[in-house]
Design a protein around this motif. Structure first.
Motif, short mmCIF file in Angstrom:
data_model
loop_
_atom_site.label_atom_id
_atom_site.label_comp_id
_atom_site.label_asym_id
_atom_site.label_seq_id
_atom_site.Cartn_x
_atom_site.Cartn_y
_atom_site.Cartn_z
N ALA A 12 8.27 -2.46 -7.22
CA ALA A 12 7.54 -2.86 -6.01
C ALA A 12 7.35 -4.37 -5.98
N VAL B 238 1.38 -3.31 3.98
CA VAL B 238 2.79 -3.03 4.27
C VAL B 238 3.28 -1.86 3.43
N ASP C 126 0.84 -1.20 0.00
CA ASP C 126 0.00 0.00 0.00
C ASP C 126 0.88 1.25 0.00
N GLY D 4 -0.36 -2.71 -6.98
CA GLY D 4 -1.33 -1.89 -7.72
C GLY D 4 -0.77 -1.38 -9.05
N ARG E 282 7.86 2.12 -8.90
CA ARG E 282 7.14 1.61 -10.08
C ARG E 282 6.61 0.22 -9.74
N1 SAM Z 1 0.00 6.24 -7.28
C1 SAM Z 1 1.42 6.09 -7.59
C2 SAM Z 1 1.66 6.41 -9.05
O1 SAM Z 1 0.75 6.95 -9.66
O2 SAM Z 1 2.74 6.14 -9.56
C3 SAM Z 1 1.90 4.76 -7.14
C4 SAM Z 1 1.52 3.53 -7.85
S1 SAM Z 1 2.86 2.44 -7.82
C5 SAM Z 1 3.57 2.80 -9.32
C6 SAM Z 1 2.18 0.89 -8.12
C7 SAM Z 1 2.06 -0.01 -6.91
O3 SAM Z 1 3.33 -0.33 -6.39
C8 SAM Z 1 1.28 0.56 -5.75
O4 SAM Z 1 -0.11 0.51 -5.95
C9 SAM Z 1 1.75 -0.35 -4.63
O5 SAM Z 1 1.08 -1.61 -4.71
C10 SAM Z 1 3.22 -0.53 -4.98
N2 SAM Z 1 4.05 0.47 -4.31
C11 SAM Z 1 4.78 1.44 -4.87
N3 SAM Z 1 5.46 2.15 -3.95
C12 SAM Z 1 5.14 1.61 -2.73
C13 SAM Z 1 5.50 1.88 -1.39
N4 SAM Z 1 6.36 2.87 -1.08
N5 SAM Z 1 4.97 1.13 -0.40
C14 SAM Z 1 4.09 0.13 -0.69
N6 SAM Z 1 3.71 -0.19 -1.95
C15 SAM Z 1 4.23 0.54 -2.96
#
Ligand code: SAM
Length: 241
Positions: free
Chosen positions: A223, A211, A164, A189, A219
């Motif tokens: 992740a 977590v 998350d 995600g 990215r």
């Molecule tokens: N909303 C951001 C964006 O638009 O780039 C983040 C999305 S991120 C690229 C994709 C996924 O990687 C997240 O939904 C989460 O599951 C995971 N993720 C990325 N950074 C994270 C972190 N610091 N802690 C936990 N999960 C992370």
């Protein structure tokens, strides 16, 4: 030695007729000649040494010699990954195969990348990665599903490591260290992250473990790799025999 996934049952003295594509790979790309050896596995009978017994223009035949490793299977770990752009999704599947997941479950979320995952292409990537990484099985690529359907049908016996990015979840390492091993899933995600409503639904799952993967936004492929490494190191097969 080259490793090849085959569909045939494996046993001493058996004969295998690889597909035309595999025959081309063995004889033209890897330039194996009659008498050369390789390793074959089928996901159920362990790994066997085999010899190229015949190689003609269009086909080849392998003779199965002896078993090099008995069948083992990695931890019961699913990777649930929201649809992201194709190259990144393909990287995630390849790394998930190397990092020992048993299944990859593509997920449609509110901000997921539109379009369909090419499941056949992802399955081929999983096979190639399994051959390279020395696994005795190949991760299964499941059909793409919507997040709410997955949550509704979730097996309560399986924990879910919810990555998350919102920033209020506990650090992953400590949370995993305090958890028990067993059947798990890891949820990643999309580029656009999870919506608040999705976050609430996921956290409401009895076995969910939200977590954080640190203070920076990663990215999806970064992740996934980090989450899988942390899980394998604390609850999986990086802990040794
Ligand atoms: N909303 C951001 C964006 O638009 O780039 C983040 C999305 S991120 C690229 C994709 C996924 O990687 C997240 O939904 C989460 O599951 C995971 N993720 C990325 N950074 C994270 C972190 N610091 N802690 C936990 N999960 C992370």
């Amino acid at each position: 030695l080259i490793r090849l996934l085959v569909r045939d049952d494996l046993g001493e003295g058996g004969e295998i007729a690889p597909s035309a594509e595999q025959a081309h790979y063995l004889t033209k790309v890897m330039r194996l000649g009659v008498g050369d050896e390789l390793l074959v596995f089928n996901g159920g009978d362990g790994e066997w040494r085999a010899r190229l017994a015949e190689a003609s223009k269009r086909r080849c035949r392998l003779s199965v010699l002896d078993r090099t490793r008995v069948q083992t299977v990695g931890p019961d770990l699913d990777l649930l990954v929201a649809l992201v752009r194709r190259p990144r999704l393909e990287t995630i599947v390849e790394k998930a195969a190397e990092l020992g997941v048993r299944r990859v479950r593509p997920v449609v979320t509110q901000h997921a990348n539109p379009g369909h995952a090419n499941l056949a292409r992802l399955a081929a990537i999983a096979v190639e990665a399994a051959e390279q990484t020395g696994r005795l099985d190949v991760p299964e690529i499941l059909p793409t599903e919507k997040l709410d359907a997955i949550l509704t049908g979730w097996d309560p016996a399986r924990r879910l490591m919810f990555c998350d990015e919102a920033g209020d979840a506990p650090p992953a390492l400590g949370a995993l260290r305090a958890a028990a091993d067993g059947p798990w899933g890891i949820l990643i995600g999309p580029e656009g992250g999870f919506s608040e409503a999705e976050r609430d639904s996921i956290r409401a799952l009895p076995g969910a473990l939200p977590v954080s993967l640190g203070p920076r936004i990663l990215r999806a492929d970064t992740a996934a790799i980090c989450a899988l490494g942390l899980w394998q190191a604390t609850l999986g097969d990086w802990r040794g025999a």
